[in-house]
Scaffold this motif. Structure first.
Motif, PDB file in Angstrom:
ATOM      1  N   ASN A  52      76.396  68.845  32.168  1.00  0.00           N
ATOM      2  CA  ASN A  52      76.463  69.820  31.154  1.00  0.00           C
ATOM      3  C   ASN A  52      75.776  71.199  31.673  1.00  0.00           C
ATOM      4  O   ASN A  52      75.147  72.029  31.004  1.00  0.00           O
ATOM      5  CB  ASN A  52      75.328  69.447  30.059  1.00  0.00           C
ATOM      6  CG  ASN A  52      76.125  68.321  29.216  1.00  0.00           C
ATOM      7  OD1 ASN A  52      77.198  68.478  28.840  1.00  0.00           O
ATOM      8  ND2 ASN A  52      75.543  67.016  29.222  1.00  0.00           N
ATOM      9  N   ASN A  54      76.596  73.992  33.720  1.00  0.00           N
ATOM     10  CA  ASN A  54      77.733  74.766  34.283  1.00  0.00           C
ATOM     11  C   ASN A  54      77.223  76.149  34.582  1.00  0.00           C
ATOM     12  O   ASN A  54      77.023  76.794  33.571  1.00  0.00           O
ATOM     13  CB  ASN A  54      78.893  74.667  33.178  1.00  0.00           C
ATOM     14  CG  ASN A  54      80.085  75.192  33.609  1.00  0.00           C
ATOM     15  OD1 ASN A  54      80.299  75.304  34.823  1.00  0.00           O
ATOM     16  ND2 ASN A  54      80.640  75.912  32.735  1.00  0.00           N
ATOM     17  N   SER A 116      82.257  79.074  28.382  1.00  0.00           N
ATOM     18  CA  SER A 116      80.876  78.569  28.149  1.00  0.00           C
ATOM     19  C   SER A 116      80.039  78.162  29.271  1.00  0.00           C
ATOM     20  O   SER A 116      80.337  77.325  30.360  1.00  0.00           O
ATOM     21  CB  SER A 116      81.156  77.463  27.186  1.00  0.00           C
ATOM     22  OG  SER A 116      81.693  77.731  26.001  1.00  0.00           O
ATOM     23  N   TRP A 143      76.982  76.184  24.675  1.00  0.00           N
ATOM     24  CA  TRP A 143      77.318  75.106  25.358  1.00  0.00           C
ATOM     25  C   TRP A 143      77.273  74.298  24.043  1.00  0.00           C
ATOM     26  O   TRP A 143      76.239  73.929  23.408  1.00  0.00           O
ATOM     27  CB  TRP A 143      76.420  74.351  26.263  1.00  0.00           C
ATOM     28  CG  TRP A 143      76.849  73.405  27.076  1.00  0.00           C
ATOM     29  CD1 TRP A 143      76.540  71.938  27.035  1.00  0.00           C
ATOM     30  CD2 TRP A 143      77.783  73.390  28.104  1.00  0.00           C
ATOM     31  NE1 TRP A 143      77.254  71.414  28.148  1.00  0.00           N
ATOM     32  CE2 TRP A 143      78.356  71.998  28.669  1.00  0.00           C
ATOM     33  CE3 TRP A 143      78.796  74.437  28.565  1.00  0.00           C
ATOM     34  CZ2 TRP A 143      79.305  71.904  29.518  1.00  0.00           C
ATOM     35  CZ3 TRP A 143      79.755  74.243  29.664  1.00  0.00           C
ATOM     36  CH2 TRP A 143      79.853  73.014  30.143  1.00  0.00           C
ATOM     37  N   ASN A 145      78.796  70.936  24.056  1.00  0.00           N
ATOM     38  CA  ASN A 145      78.918  69.564  24.390  1.00  0.00           C
ATOM     39  C   ASN A 145      77.482  68.496  24.422  1.00  0.00           C
ATOM     40  O   ASN A 145      77.765  67.601  24.028  1.00  0.00           O
ATOM     41  CB  ASN A 145      79.379  69.162  25.934  1.00  0.00           C
ATOM     42  CG  ASN A 145      80.960  69.810  26.025  1.00  0.00           C
ATOM     43  OD1 ASN A 145      81.503  70.132  25.009  1.00  0.00           O
ATOM     44  ND2 ASN A 145      81.057  70.094  27.162  1.00  0.00           N
ATOM     45  N   ALA A 146      76.498  69.405  24.629  1.00  0.00           N
ATOM     46  CA  ALA A 146      75.134  68.789  24.676  1.00  0.00           C
ATOM     47  C   ALA A 146      73.993  69.729  24.273  1.00  0.00           C
ATOM     48  O   ALA A 146      74.293  70.756  24.558  1.00  0.00           O
ATOM     49  CB  ALA A 146      74.975  68.001  25.778  1.00  0.00           C
TER      50      ALA A 146
END
Length: 298
Positions: A52, A54, A116, A143, A145-146
């Protein structure tokens, strides 16, 4: 923080620890450890966030990244990262990623529209002539995803460059001494400036003690002051290099009877410039008689 890179005590450490601040400019004097800071700041999130985390790091053109890439090749492999040459990307075993890219024209942003990122970096921010790229890439700081509470944008630069004024207006002028978080009501997050000086980079000075002398011999007094002291009030290359904030006054209503005139000049880097002036007759207390006040420009 990885054993491969540790921040130097002082401004560099303060900037690294300010991961709660969404927008941060670290810079000022040359040889202040700015570019190294960007590489180290990204490292801080690698272990904690893994896949996560990135990131993307920009210069205005790809060849400008060569020095950063060289330094990254000294540090990042020690953390397990692998360099993917064909993609200009660092990849860590736990899934963290840092892309190294260029962003020159506004149309270059289209490559990243819809992307993102949890970390976005700009090296030598004042080389961008306007804040357009900064603002546009800010929309990519997201973000889904988390939960990544320390998503952030980071920048480094010296005074000078075509973007000197917008960087100074946004990051420096509201808190010239730095270290003061400012809440940006438009984007609803904080920004902050942390100044660096050549003396803060003790490792660099130990390795190359003669560099400060070379800075002092770099050119005009204005250039030396900007690069050696990180002075954002100098304007290198200006027709009147002595111009500073001391020549700026708060707006006031100019008396109708003051003599007024305007001046026009064809430009080389820009199409033209027109400025409007008024000549003080001394009737306004804080404006000396015969002072010329510029009150409008195009």
């Amino acid at each position: 923080m990885s054993f491969a890179w540790q921040p130097q005590v002082g401004p560099q450490l303060a900037a690294i620890e300010a991961d709660w601040c969404e927008q941060l400019l670290f810079g000022g004097a040359k040889f202040g450890g700015k570019s190294d800071y960007l590489l180290g700041d990204f490292l801080k999130g690698v272990e904690e966030y893994g896949p996560n985390w990135n990131g993307i790091l920009f210069r205005i053109q790809l060849t400008d990244l060569e020095d950063l890439m060289r330094r990254a090749h000294e540090v990042y492999p020690l953390t397990g990262a692998q360099w993917k040459e064909s993609k200009n990307t660092w990849v860590w075993p736990n899934g963290a990623i840092l892309k190294m890219r260029y962003l020159r024209q506004l149309r270059d942003y289209k490559r990243y529209h819809g992307h993102s990122y949890t970390w976005i970096g700009f090296d030598e921010l004042a080389e961008w002539p306007t804040d357009d790229h900064w603002r546009l890439m800010r929309t990519c700081l997201r973000w889904a995803n988390a939960s990544v509470p320390t998503k952030r944008m980071r920048a480094s630069c010296n005074p000078g460059g075509v973007g000197h004024h917008w960087v100074k207006d946004y990051f420096i002028d509201p808190a010239p001494l730095g270290y003061e978080p400012l809440f940006d009501e438009t984007v609803e997050n904080h920004r902050m400036y942390i100044p660096s000086r050549y003396g803060d980079n003790q490792k660099g000075l130990e390795a190359d003690p003669g560099y400060v002398g070379r800075l002092r011999g770099a050119g005009s007094p204005e250039l030396v002051k900007a690069w050696l002291e990180g002075d954002w009030n100098v304007i290198q290359g200006a027709y009147f290099p002595e111009f500073s904030k001391d020549h700026v006054i708060a707006p006031f209503e100019i008396p109708e009877h003051w003599t007024r005139f305007c001046a026009f000049d064809w430009g080389s880097d820009a199409p033209f410039g027109v400025v409007w002036y008024a000549v003080s007759d001394g009737t306004v207390p804080h404006v000396q008689k015969n002072c010329i006040v510029q009150y409008r420009e195009w």
